[in-house]
Design an enzyme around this catalytic site. Structure first.
Site, mmCIF file in Angstrom:
data_model
loop_
_atom_site.group_PDB
_atom_site.id
_atom_site.type_symbol
_atom_site.label_atom_id
_atom_site.label_comp_id
_atom_site.label_asym_id
_atom_site.label_seq_id
_atom_site.Cartn_x
_atom_site.Cartn_y
_atom_site.Cartn_z
ATOM 1 N N GLY A 11 12.113 -13.351 -34.364
ATOM 2 C CA GLY A 11 13.473 -12.860 -34.519
ATOM 3 C C GLY A 11 13.862 -12.429 -35.920
ATOM 4 O O GLY A 11 15.039 -12.442 -36.270
ATOM 5 N N SER A 12 12.891 -12.035 -36.747
ATOM 6 C CA SER A 12 13.261 -11.620 -38.108
ATOM 7 C C SER A 12 14.136 -10.373 -38.099
ATOM 8 O O SER A 12 15.032 -10.231 -38.925
ATOM 9 C CB SER A 12 12.010 -11.397 -38.951
ATOM 10 O OG SER A 12 11.293 -10.251 -38.532
ATOM 11 N N ARG A 64 10.766 -8.766 -11.461
ATOM 12 C CA ARG A 64 11.370 -8.146 -12.646
ATOM 13 C C ARG A 64 12.859 -7.925 -12.432
ATOM 14 O O ARG A 64 13.655 -8.123 -13.349
ATOM 15 C CB ARG A 64 10.651 -6.818 -12.930
ATOM 16 C CG ARG A 64 10.649 -6.405 -14.386
ATOM 17 C CD ARG A 64 9.928 -5.073 -14.552
ATOM 18 N NE ARG A 64 8.471 -5.190 -14.501
ATOM 19 C CZ ARG A 64 7.730 -5.500 -15.572
ATOM 20 N NH1 ARG A 64 8.312 -5.735 -16.738
ATOM 21 N NH2 ARG A 64 6.430 -5.597 -15.469
ATOM 22 N N ILE A 91 8.868 -5.326 -20.642
ATOM 23 C CA ILE A 91 9.185 -3.956 -20.246
ATOM 24 C C ILE A 91 10.351 -4.003 -19.260
ATOM 25 O O ILE A 91 10.384 -4.840 -18.360
ATOM 26 C CB ILE A 91 7.950 -3.279 -19.611
ATOM 27 C CG1 ILE A 91 6.893 -3.056 -20.703
ATOM 28 C CG2 ILE A 91 8.340 -1.967 -18.947
ATOM 29 C CD1 ILE A 91 5.622 -2.401 -20.244
ATOM 30 N N LEU A 92 11.316 -3.134 -19.464
ATOM 31 C CA LEU A 92 12.527 -3.112 -18.641
ATOM 32 C C LEU A 92 12.411 -1.997 -17.597
ATOM 33 O O LEU A 92 11.817 -0.937 -17.864
ATOM 34 C CB LEU A 92 13.752 -2.892 -19.531
ATOM 35 C CG LEU A 92 13.987 -4.007 -20.566
ATOM 36 C CD1 LEU A 92 14.997 -3.562 -21.609
ATOM 37 C CD2 LEU A 92 14.441 -5.295 -19.881
ATOM 38 N N ASN A 106 15.957 0.039 -29.656
ATOM 39 C CA ASN A 106 14.737 -0.745 -29.837
ATOM 40 C C ASN A 106 14.092 -0.352 -31.160
ATOM 41 O O ASN A 106 14.263 0.771 -31.641
ATOM 42 C CB ASN A 106 13.747 -0.472 -28.688
ATOM 43 C CG ASN A 106 12.454 -1.262 -28.825
ATOM 44 O OD1 ASN A 106 12.484 -2.457 -29.096
ATOM 45 N ND2 ASN A 106 11.332 -0.585 -28.649
ATOM 46 N N HIS A 108 10.312 -0.121 -32.932
ATOM 47 C CA HIS A 108 8.897 -0.090 -32.551
ATOM 48 C C HIS A 108 8.066 0.127 -33.827
ATOM 49 O O HIS A 108 8.392 1.007 -34.630
ATOM 50 C CB HIS A 108 8.654 1.057 -31.555
ATOM 51 C CG HIS A 108 7.234 1.208 -31.134
ATOM 52 N ND1 HIS A 108 6.619 0.336 -30.258
ATOM 53 C CD2 HIS A 108 6.302 2.115 -31.474
ATOM 54 C CE1 HIS A 108 5.363 0.732 -30.078
ATOM 55 N NE2 HIS A 108 5.143 1.794 -30.813
ATOM 56 N N GLU A 173 11.280 -2.601 -41.566
ATOM 57 C CA GLU A 173 12.029 -2.744 -40.310
ATOM 58 C C GLU A 173 13.385 -3.376 -40.599
ATOM 59 O O GLU A 173 14.420 -2.959 -40.061
ATOM 60 C CB GLU A 173 11.238 -3.602 -39.328
ATOM 61 C CG GLU A 173 9.925 -3.003 -38.897
ATOM 62 C CD GLU A 173 9.151 -3.916 -37.984
ATOM 63 O OE1 GLU A 173 9.780 -4.678 -37.226
ATOM 64 O OE2 GLU A 173 7.908 -3.866 -38.004
HETATM 65 C C1 GRF Z 1 7.783 -6.654 -35.366
HETATM 66 O O1 GRF Z 1 6.554 -6.115 -35.813
HETATM 67 C C2 GRF Z 1 8.527 -5.614 -34.583
HETATM 68 O O2 GRF Z 1 8.225 -4.299 -35.009
HETATM 69 C C3 GRF Z 1 8.008 -5.810 -33.212
HETATM 70 O O3 GRF Z 1 7.952 -7.226 -33.075
HETATM 71 C C4 GRF Z 1 7.490 -7.751 -34.342
HETATM 72 C C5 GRF Z 1 8.174 -9.056 -34.667
HETATM 73 O O4 GRF Z 1 9.533 -8.805 -34.779
HETATM 74 N N1 GRF Z 1 8.851 -5.181 -32.245
HETATM 75 P P1 GRF Z 1 10.593 -10.035 -35.036
HETATM 76 O O5 GRF Z 1 10.168 -10.762 -36.289
HETATM 77 O O6 GRF Z 1 10.518 -10.961 -33.826
HETATM 78 O O7 GRF Z 1 11.908 -9.352 -35.191
#
Ligand code: GRF
Length: 196
Positions: A11-12, A64, A91-92, A106, A108, A173
């Site tokens: 979750g960063s 799903r 995947i949604l 999103n 990516h 990011e």
């Molecule tokens: C990141 O590399 C992001 O690009 C991908 O998931 C990885 C971890 O993201 N979608 P986070 O630290 O959980 O936000």
């Protein structure tokens, strides 16, 4: 605007988004949902005093639609208006993405449209690309395919590994996503291009 953030792991990116949504921001993070009860990002959301929910995809084997109905219920209960997928690894379905058309983003870890899907860092290295980066896009029915709202770019360096690329990309990011979301919530869709 009430923003919901969906995570699967650390979750960063959620933290970067939540931290930006203070003060005069046109949006506020009002809910963090994880599809895994062990997601480390849940603890970070707690520390940020953001309500959390767990909708465990393992509770809906081969269902799903049921999983997404539970997601939708949690989002509606929190009156969420915009959803940010942040390290969300499920995947949604087209039905769900259609419901949130124009209200779901999103991030990516590639310079889309190159390298949709998984293992983007390894694929960049295999291809011998000189540049790498991340993309924030609107979520549509097709995986990693919606309108691009922003990109952050960086060089690939000699000796880079998937790990070193991922480590160097993550801070980009964290710069890109909050910037894009802030503009998105203000109704500005002009793509943001950052160079790391
Ligand atoms: C990141 O590399 C992001 O690009 C991908 O998931 C990885 C971890 O993201 N979608 P986070 O630290 O959980 O936000």
């Amino acid at each position: 605007t009430r923003v919901g953030i969906l995570i699967s792991g650390g979750g960063s990116n959620m933290v970067a988004l939540a931290r930006d949504m203070t003060g005069d921001h046109p949006g506020r993070a009002r809910l963090v949902i994880a599809n895994d009860p062990g997601a480390g990002g849940l603890l970070k959301a707690n520390a940020l005093r953001i309500p959390t929910a767990v909708v465990d995809h393992r509770d809906f084997p081969k269902d799903r639609v049921g999983f997404e109905a539970a997601l939708q219920a949690a989002l509606e209960e929190a009156r969420i208006e915009v959803v940010a997928l942040a390290g969300f690894m499920r995947i949604l379905t087209p039905a769900f993405t259609a419901k949130w058309a124009g209200r779901m983003l999103n991030i990516h870890p590639s310079l889309l449209p190159k390298y949709k899907g998984l293992h983007t860092h390894a694929r960049v290295l295999e291809a011998g690309d000189a540049r790498h980066g991340c993309t924030v896009h609107e979520v549509t029915a097709d995986l990693d395919d919606g309108p691009i709202l922003g990109q952050a770019r960086m060089d690939v360096r000699p000796g880079d590994t998937p790990q070193t690329l991922a480590e160097r990309l993550l801070p980009l990011e964290h710069r890109l996503y909050p910037l894009v979301l802030r503009r998105y919530l203000a109704g500005d869709r002009t793509p943001v291009m950052l160079d790391g």
